[in-house]
Design a protein around this motif. Structure first.
Motif, PDB file in Angstrom:
ATOM      1  N   PHE A  31     -72.112  -7.935  22.763  1.00 37.51           N
ATOM      2  CA  PHE A  31     -71.515  -9.066  23.051  1.00 37.51           C
ATOM      3  C   PHE A  31     -70.341  -8.897  23.860  1.00 37.51           C
ATOM      4  CE2 PHE A  31     -67.613 -11.507  22.570  1.00 37.51           C
ATOM      5  CZ  PHE A  31     -68.106 -13.037  22.494  1.00 37.51           C
ATOM      6  N   ASN A  32     -69.832  -7.661  24.143  1.00 34.14           N
ATOM      7  CA  ASN A  32     -68.644  -7.424  25.015  1.00 34.14           C
ATOM      8  C   ASN A  32     -69.065  -7.201  26.385  1.00 34.14           C
ATOM      9  OD1 ASN A  32     -66.226  -7.388  23.315  1.00 34.14           O
ATOM     10  ND2 ASN A  32     -66.973  -5.344  22.644  1.00 34.14           N
ATOM     11  N   GLU A  33     -70.524  -6.774  26.432  1.00 36.54           N
ATOM     12  CA  GLU A  33     -71.027  -6.561  27.915  1.00 36.54           C
ATOM     13  C   GLU A  33     -71.575  -7.791  28.490  1.00 36.54           C
ATOM     14  OE1 GLU A  33     -74.849  -4.199  29.963  1.00 36.54           O
ATOM     15  OE2 GLU A  33     -74.119  -3.592  27.846  1.00 36.54           O
ATOM     16  N   LEU A  34     -72.361  -8.471  27.615  1.00 34.40           N
ATOM     17  CA  LEU A  34     -73.341  -9.728  28.130  1.00 34.40           C
ATOM     18  C   LEU A  34     -72.571 -11.179  27.768  1.00 34.40           C
ATOM     19  CD1 LEU A  34     -76.568  -8.581  26.517  1.00 34.40           C
ATOM     20  CD2 LEU A  34     -75.773  -8.293  28.929  1.00 34.40           C
ATOM     21  N   CYS A  35     -71.652 -11.186  26.885  1.00 36.50           N
ATOM     22  CA  CYS A  35     -71.119 -12.611  26.530  1.00 36.50           C
ATOM     23  C   CYS A  35     -69.438 -12.880  26.804  1.00 36.50           C
ATOM     24  CB  CYS A  35     -71.525 -12.645  24.865  1.00 36.50           C
ATOM     25  SG  CYS A  35     -73.162 -12.476  24.284  1.00 36.50           S
ATOM     26  N   ALA A  36     -68.872 -11.724  26.652  1.00 37.17           N
ATOM     27  CA  ALA A  36     -67.639 -11.647  26.856  1.00 37.17           C
ATOM     28  C   ALA A  36     -66.838 -12.315  28.309  1.00 37.17           C
ATOM     29  CB  ALA A  36     -66.706 -10.376  26.407  1.00 37.17           C
ATOM     30  N   PRO A  37     -67.777 -11.716  29.240  1.00 34.08           N
ATOM     31  CA  PRO A  37     -67.311 -12.237  30.653  1.00 34.08           C
ATOM     32  C   PRO A  37     -67.039 -13.871  30.439  1.00 34.08           C
ATOM     33  CG  PRO A  37     -68.955 -10.598  30.965  1.00 34.08           C
ATOM     34  CD  PRO A  37     -68.910 -10.886  29.534  1.00 34.08           C
ATOM     35  N   CYS A  38     -67.933 -14.580  29.708  1.00 35.04           N
ATOM     36  CA  CYS A  38     -67.695 -16.147  29.546  1.00 35.04           C
ATOM     37  C   CYS A  38     -67.041 -16.569  28.410  1.00 35.04           C
ATOM     38  CB  CYS A  38     -68.933 -16.784  29.694  1.00 35.04           C
ATOM     39  SG  CYS A  38     -69.954 -16.544  31.256  1.00 35.04           S
ATOM     40  N   HIS A  39     -67.501 -15.942  27.179  1.00 32.57           N
ATOM     41  CA  HIS A  39     -66.650 -16.383  25.896  1.00 32.57           C
ATOM     42  C   HIS A  39     -65.632 -15.822  25.442  1.00 32.57           C
ATOM     43  CE1 HIS A  39     -70.351 -19.008  24.677  1.00 32.57           C
ATOM     44  NE2 HIS A  39     -70.896 -18.297  25.148  1.00 32.57           N
ATOM     45  N   GLY A  40     -65.210 -14.565  26.169  1.00 34.20           N
ATOM     46  CA  GLY A  40     -63.982 -13.786  26.100  1.00 34.20           C
ATOM     47  C   GLY A  40     -64.195 -12.847  24.906  1.00 34.20           C
ATOM     48  N   SER A  41     -63.536 -11.865  24.996  1.00 35.54           N
ATOM     49  CA  SER A  41     -63.584 -10.813  23.925  1.00 35.54           C
ATOM     50  C   SER A  41     -63.211 -11.161  22.426  1.00 35.54           C
ATOM     51  CB  SER A  41     -62.574  -9.596  24.579  1.00 35.54           C
ATOM     52  OG  SER A  41     -61.190  -9.996  24.463  1.00 35.54           O
ATOM     53  N   ASP A  42     -62.536 -12.319  22.458  1.00 35.37           N
ATOM     54  CA  ASP A  42     -62.394 -12.734  21.343  1.00 35.37           C
ATOM     55  C   ASP A  42     -63.353 -13.970  20.830  1.00 35.37           C
ATOM     56  OD1 ASP A  42     -61.509 -14.840  22.762  1.00 35.37           O
ATOM     57  OD2 ASP A  42     -59.407 -15.069  22.134  1.00 35.37           O
ATOM     58  N   ALA A  43     -64.183 -14.180  21.718  1.00 37.56           N
ATOM     59  CA  ALA A  43     -65.242 -15.264  21.255  1.00 37.56           C
ATOM     60  C   ALA A  43     -64.951 -16.544  21.240  1.00 37.56           C
ATOM     61  CB  ALA A  43     -65.985 -14.790  20.020  1.00 37.56           C
ATOM     62  N   ARG A  44     -63.639 -16.853  21.901  1.00 37.58           N
ATOM     63  CA  ARG A  44     -63.215 -18.147  21.819  1.00 37.58           C
ATOM     64  C   ARG A  44     -63.415 -19.073  23.058  1.00 37.58           C
ATOM     65  NH1 ARG A  44     -60.273 -18.781  17.053  1.00 37.58           N
ATOM     66  NH2 ARG A  44     -59.480 -17.045  16.104  1.00 37.58           N
ATOM     67  N   GLY A  45     -64.128 -18.548  24.097  1.00 38.70           N
ATOM     68  CA  GLY A  45     -64.468 -19.393  25.146  1.00 38.70           C
ATOM     69  C   GLY A  45     -63.756 -19.311  26.299  1.00 38.70           C
ATOM     70  N   HIS A  46     -62.675 -18.179  26.664  1.00 40.04           N
ATOM     71  CA  HIS A  46     -61.770 -18.059  27.541  1.00 40.04           C
ATOM     72  C   HIS A  46     -62.026 -16.794  28.385  1.00 40.04           C
ATOM     73  CE1 HIS A  46     -59.982 -21.542  25.633  1.00 40.04           C
ATOM     74  NE2 HIS A  46     -59.904 -20.922  24.666  1.00 40.04           N
ATOM     75  N   GLY A  47     -63.239 -16.295  28.370  1.00 40.07           N
ATOM     76  CA  GLY A  47     -63.539 -15.314  29.227  1.00 40.07           C
ATOM     77  C   GLY A  47     -63.269 -15.473  30.892  1.00 40.07           C
ATOM     78  N   LEU A  49     -64.801 -15.547  33.558  1.00 42.64           N
ATOM     79  CA  LEU A  49     -65.760 -16.205  34.356  1.00 42.64           C
ATOM     80  C   LEU A  49     -65.795 -17.683  34.006  1.00 42.64           C
ATOM     81  CD1 LEU A  49     -68.759 -13.809  34.691  1.00 42.64           C
ATOM     82  CD2 LEU A  49     -66.718 -14.103  36.179  1.00 42.64           C
ATOM     83  N   ALA A  50     -65.180 -18.169  32.650  1.00 43.90           N
ATOM     84  CA  ALA A  50     -65.242 -19.284  32.177  1.00 43.90           C
ATOM     85  C   ALA A  50     -64.730 -20.513  33.016  1.00 43.90           C
ATOM     86  CB  ALA A  50     -64.535 -19.440  30.873  1.00 43.90           C
ATOM     87  N   GLN A  51     -63.840 -20.204  33.823  1.00 38.13           N
ATOM     88  CA  GLN A  51     -63.442 -21.091  34.817  1.00 38.13           C
ATOM     89  C   GLN A  51     -64.222 -21.551  35.656  1.00 38.13           C
ATOM     90  OE1 GLN A  51     -59.323 -19.737  36.137  1.00 38.13           O
ATOM     91  NE2 GLN A  51     -58.582 -20.113  34.501  1.00 38.13           N
ATOM     92  N   GLY A  52     -65.278 -20.763  36.125  1.00 45.58           N
ATOM     93  CA  GLY A  52     -66.309 -21.191  37.176  1.00 45.58           C
ATOM     94  C   GLY A  52     -67.443 -21.731  36.674  1.00 45.58           C
ATOM     95  N   PRO A  57     -67.811 -22.359  27.936  1.00 48.18           N
ATOM     96  CA  PRO A  57     -68.191 -21.661  27.081  1.00 48.18           C
ATOM     97  C   PRO A  57     -67.658 -22.467  25.525  1.00 48.18           C
ATOM     98  CG  PRO A  57     -67.524 -20.290  28.612  1.00 48.18           C
ATOM     99  CD  PRO A  57     -67.036 -21.747  29.031  1.00 48.18           C
ATOM    100  N   ALA A  58     -68.747 -22.268  24.542  1.00 45.08           N
ATOM    101  CA  ALA A  58     -68.191 -22.472  23.209  1.00 45.08           C
ATOM    102  C   ALA A  58     -67.162 -21.410  22.599  1.00 45.08           C
ATOM    103  CB  ALA A  58     -69.384 -22.808  22.316  1.00 45.08           C
ATOM    104  N   ASP A  59     -66.426 -21.896  21.732  1.00 42.63           N
ATOM    105  CA  ASP A  59     -65.670 -21.144  20.821  1.00 42.63           C
ATOM    106  C   ASP A  59     -66.545 -20.743  19.707  1.00 42.63           C
ATOM    107  OD1 ASP A  59     -64.162 -19.887  18.857  1.00 42.63           O
ATOM    108  OD2 ASP A  59     -62.616 -21.639  19.048  1.00 42.63           O
ATOM    109  N   LEU A  60     -67.106 -19.285  19.719  1.00 46.55           N
ATOM    110  CA  LEU A  60     -68.145 -18.923  18.745  1.00 46.55           C
ATOM    111  C   LEU A  60     -67.424 -18.358  17.214  1.00 46.55           C
ATOM    112  CD1 LEU A  60     -69.835 -16.914  21.383  1.00 46.55           C
ATOM    113  CD2 LEU A  60     -70.611 -19.177  20.852  1.00 46.55           C
ATOM    114  N   THR A  61     -66.139 -18.546  17.253  1.00 46.23           N
ATOM    115  CA  THR A  61     -65.619 -18.268  16.076  1.00 46.23           C
ATOM    116  C   THR A  61     -65.729 -19.238  15.020  1.00 46.23           C
ATOM    117  OG1 THR A  61     -63.522 -18.952  16.856  1.00 46.23           O
ATOM    118  CG2 THR A  61     -63.888 -16.620  17.353  1.00 46.23           C
ATOM    119  N   GLY A  62     -65.941 -20.633  15.249  1.00 50.47           N
ATOM    120  CA  GLY A  62     -65.838 -21.729  14.436  1.00 50.47           C
ATOM    121  C   GLY A  62     -67.501 -22.054  14.237  1.00 50.47           C
ATOM    122  N   LEU A  63     -68.294 -21.291  14.458  1.00 48.26           N
ATOM    123  CA  LEU A  63     -70.026 -21.774  14.245  1.00 48.26           C
ATOM    124  C   LEU A  63     -70.128 -22.177  12.857  1.00 48.26           C
ATOM    125  CD1 LEU A  63     -71.683 -19.179  16.584  1.00 48.26           C
ATOM    126  CD2 LEU A  63     -71.382 -21.775  16.999  1.00 48.26           C
TER     127      LEU A  63
END
Length: 132
Positions: A31-47, A49-52, A57-63
């Motif tokens: 997750f930290n390597e592949l997903c956090a750049p977009c979803h953020g290290s806290d998985a809330r969608g604010h990585g 790369l998200a702005q571009g 990206p979805a907030d993955l903490t509320g799935l």
């Protein structure tokens, strides 16, 4: 081959002697390597790369909360794998080949059918289940 069963964010396994259950430790690293750049290290969608991105990206903490309190592991894995039905190409996650090339485990998404599934894909779902 390890046989894993994922239920509600917990991995249960019938293991080959000497092997433990499928965990979320590798999933956290993936997750930290592949997903956090977009979803953020806290998985809330604010990585970073998200702005571009065209689609935020979805907030993955509320799935689980958005799914009646049940973590939708099969949906999450299909989204990561890129096979979510009805999704527009821009909404599909990039395919992460290293996840797909890992050893397989038997995964039951709750329908009683154990399906060979890449272990690292199950591990990243386990990790996301743990951050709900």
């Amino acid at each position: 081959m390890r046989k894993g069963l994922f239920l509600g964010g917990l991995a249960l396994a019938a293991c080959v002697p000497g092997q433990g259950p499928v965990s979320h430790i590798q999933g956290a690293a993936d997750f930290n390597e592949l997903c956090a750049p977009c979803h953020g290290s806290d998985a809330r969608g604010h990585g970073p790369l998200a702005q571009g991105l065209d689609h935020p990206p979805a907030d993955l903490t509320g799935l689980a909360s958005r799914n009646g309190g049940v973590f939708p592991s099969a949906y999450v894995m299909s989204k990561i794998w890129g096979y979510e039905r009805g999704a527009a190409p821009s909404d599909i996650m990039p395919k992460f080949q290293p996840l797909m090339e890992s050893e397989t485990v038997l995964f039951d998404s709750g329908d009683g059918i154990a399906t060979p599934t890449p272990e690292r894909l199950v591990e990243i779902a386990n990790y996301l289940g743990s951050v709900q």
